[in-house]
Design a protein around this motif. Structure first.
Motif, PDB file in Angstrom:
ATOM      1  N   TYR A 123       1.047  -1.109  -0.167  1.00 24.09           N
ATOM      2  CA  TYR A 123       0.064  -0.127  -0.151  1.00 24.09           C
ATOM      3  C   TYR A 123       0.938   1.298   0.111  1.00 24.09           C
ATOM      4  N   THR A 124       0.855   1.963  -1.048  1.00 27.11           N
ATOM      5  CA  THR A 124       1.442   3.450  -0.942  1.00 27.11           C
ATOM      6  C   THR A 124       0.619   4.471  -0.980  1.00 27.11           C
ATOM      7  N   PRO A 125       1.014   5.734  -0.781  1.00 30.52           N
ATOM      8  CA  PRO A 125       0.011   6.960  -0.663  1.00 30.52           C
ATOM      9  C   PRO A 125       0.272   7.558  -2.197  1.00 30.52           C
TER      10      PRO A 125
ATOM     11  N   TYR B 199      -2.533   8.326  -5.113  1.00 32.98           N
ATOM     12  CA  TYR B 199      -4.067   8.237  -4.571  1.00 32.98           C
ATOM     13  C   TYR B 199      -4.603   9.676  -5.122  1.00 32.98           C
TER      14      TYR B 199
ATOM     15  N   TYR C  52      -4.496   5.169   0.768  1.00 32.99           N
ATOM     16  CA  TYR C  52      -3.565   4.303   0.127  1.00 32.99           C
ATOM     17  C   TYR C  52      -4.068   3.681  -0.970  1.00 32.99           C
TER      18      TYR C  52
END
Length: 232
Positions: free
Chosen positions: A119-121, A124, A142
């Protein structure tokens, strides 16, 4: 002691076929697997998907594969100094997936460590997150990004031993360590190949467990992607 050495680049690339997905280390022209790329050009394998931070320049690195139309898809973080890469992307001759650089690194590392996704921001609320799963953690959103799946990882190291233990030098310690063990087969070319026990264990960046094949490369050019000089 399991020895991972092969005699040359020809032996190292045994099993390479059309339509495969490759990871290629390096940043710009720093630390790129020059021997492996040259052999891919010679083999003339086609319909490739290449995962690399960028695609070299027009006449060097992955640019050589692009010139011969051997690559169908590039997965990169930026176009860089490669005019042919830009031309093929804009003319839709080449399928291109541009990924934030940190996400590219994290997806390589996830594959290396056996995680299916991260999961990465990053991305987004933009087109990057379209049609992807999103989730909130501690009030922040995320994007779910899947680990890469590749058939071969081609890596360049400064020094390695015959058991596959590796030391990277300077800026070449970029995507190369993250791609070791991140594909079904990791092929490493080194500037200097030594016997097991000759490397200082405290200096080893990647242990041999992540490497399947290793060989001593030849005739490295080590070009500079964009030379800048200061006026006297």
């Amino acid at each position: 002691m399991i020895r991972k050495t092969v005699a040359n680049v020809e032996d190292a690339l045994q099993g390479v076929e059309n339509g495969m997905t490759f990871m290629l280390g390096g940043f710009g022209l720093s630390g790129i697997p020059e021997n492996a790329i040259s052999e891919l050009v010679r083999l003339n394998v086609k319909n490739l998907t290449c995962i690399s931070n960028n695609a070299g320049v027009d006449d060097f690195g992955l640019g050589l594969l692009l010139q011969k139309k051997q690559i169908d898809k590039m997965v990169s973080s930026y176009v860089g100094e490669n005019d042919e890469f830009e031309r093929q992307m804009l003319s839709e001759e080449l399928d291109v997936e541009l990924i934030p650089q940190g996400t590219l690194a994290a997806r390589c590392q996830a594959a290396q460590q056996g995680f299916p996704a991260i999961y990465t921001p990053a991305g987004y609320g933009t087109e990057v997150s379209q049609f992807k799963e999103t989730r909130e953690f501690d009030g922040k959103m995320y994007v779910l990004e899947k680990a890469f799946k590749a058939d071969f990882a081609f890596v360049k190291a400064w020094k390695g031993d015959k058991a596959g233990n590796l030391i990277f030098k300077g800026t070449a310690r970029n995507f190369n360590p993250l791609m070791c063990g991140a594909a079904k087969v990791t092929v490493v070319e080194v500037e200097e190949l030594v016997e097991p026990g000759e490397l200082d264990p405290n200096q080893i960046h990647i242990p041999g467990i992540f490497v399947q094949r290793i060989f001593e490369g030849k005739n490295y050019e080590k070009r500079i992607e964009k030379r800048t000089v200061r006026k006297k």
